[in-house]
Design a protein around this motif. Sequence first.
Motif, PDB file in Angstrom:
ATOM      1  N   THR A   1       0.844  -1.194   0.000  1.00 47.13           N
ATOM      2  CA  THR A   1       0.000   0.000   0.000  1.00 47.13           C
ATOM      3  C   THR A   1       0.881   1.247   0.000  1.00 47.13           C
ATOM      4  OG1 THR A   1      -0.152  -0.187   2.404  1.00 47.13           O
ATOM      5  CG2 THR A   1      -1.951  -1.122   1.122  1.00 47.13           C
ATOM      6  N   ASP A   2       0.276   2.419  -0.201  1.00 49.44           N
ATOM      7  CA  ASP A   2       1.033   3.661  -0.332  1.00 49.44           C
ATOM      8  C   ASP A   2       1.946   3.881   0.874  1.00 49.44           C
ATOM      9  OD1 ASP A   2      -0.453   3.941  -2.596  1.00 49.44           O
ATOM     10  OD2 ASP A   2      -1.666   5.619  -1.868  1.00 49.44           O
ATOM     11  N   ASN A   3       3.204   4.196   0.603  1.00 50.07           N
ATOM     12  CA  ASN A   3       4.152   4.441   1.685  1.00 50.07           C
ATOM     13  C   ASN A   3       5.290   5.320   1.174  1.00 50.07           C
ATOM     14  OD1 ASN A   3       6.659   2.506   1.024  1.00 50.07           O
ATOM     15  ND2 ASN A   3       4.770   1.447   0.466  1.00 50.07           N
ATOM     16  N   ALA A   4       5.969   5.991   2.093  1.00 51.00           N
ATOM     17  CA  ALA A   4       7.033   6.920   1.715  1.00 51.00           C
ATOM     18  C   ALA A   4       8.299   6.198   1.262  1.00 51.00           C
ATOM     19  CB  ALA A   4       7.358   7.843   2.890  1.00 51.00           C
ATOM     20  N   ALA A   5       8.531   4.981   1.789  1.00 56.00           N
ATOM     21  CA  ALA A   5       9.759   4.263   1.440  1.00 56.00           C
ATOM     22  C   ALA A   5       9.816   3.962  -0.053  1.00 56.00           C
ATOM     23  CB  ALA A   5       9.851   2.967   2.247  1.00 56.00           C
TER      24      ALA A   5
END
Length: 287
Positions: free
Chosen positions: A253-257
């Motif tokens: 799912t959407d993540n900054a990494a």
Amino acid sequence: MPEIASRNHIEAISRVAKKALEEAKIDWEELNAITPTYGPGLVGALLVGVSYAKALAFAKKIPLVGVNHIQGHIAANYITYPQLKPPFLCIMMSGGNTQIIQVKDYTKFKVLGKTRDDAIGEAFDKVARVVGLGYPGGPKVDQLAQEGQPNITLPKTHFEEDTLDFSFSGIKTAVINLHHKMPYINKADLCASFQKSVTETLMENLEKAVKQTRIKTIVLAGGVSSNSYIRKEFLDLEGKGIKVYMPDLKLCTDNAAMIASAGYYNYIAGIRDNLDLNAVPNLKLNE
């Protein structure tokens, strides 16, 4: 609700950025670049991130490197598999996108097929809402489907032989109609049948893409790639001589990494953006 989403972004972004640096045990001066998502997505939320990133890049005098959100999902796999290198085929499965992408290099892509209507994530969410599971639909359909049997025949849309495009509106509508006409239908069986049908659709097109390109390395990406049934079925392709990669569940799912991962490859490729970088809600992959 886009307006509420962007307001919450504004309230959270500064403290989230500071918390991330604290957990990474680094300070602002150690950053080499700022890599914001600038599309596709909700324009208000995108603008918050892009504006914050531009201010940081200007204040700290470090490069600004914009990232395509879809590229970010692909790049999540480089975190899970440092040995993974292009070229490969990626099947992108997220809330707003369903695509088969030929990844030629870390920053070069070719979209081979895409959905002509609902993305697969949208279909999961709408089916979940109709059968009363709520939001987010994907994990809840996946969980209930494990209690059922895929014993209900559902339609699959087929296009011309030479296309790799998808359509999920027909199967979504069929599930909705069945639920309305047969309110006592076994919901677990309905979810299991829906899940099986959409997975078969994905795999049929992907196998066609393998034949067309002769590329036998497959990468899954996007939120729907966390679905347990889809992951199992794609792993079974390894028995046919196809190598399959899929990101850790926490990176689906959407993540900054994943955005940082994509930003890193853009950065070392020499990609830089000016301070006039803007949000592009319908941004396409660079081909």
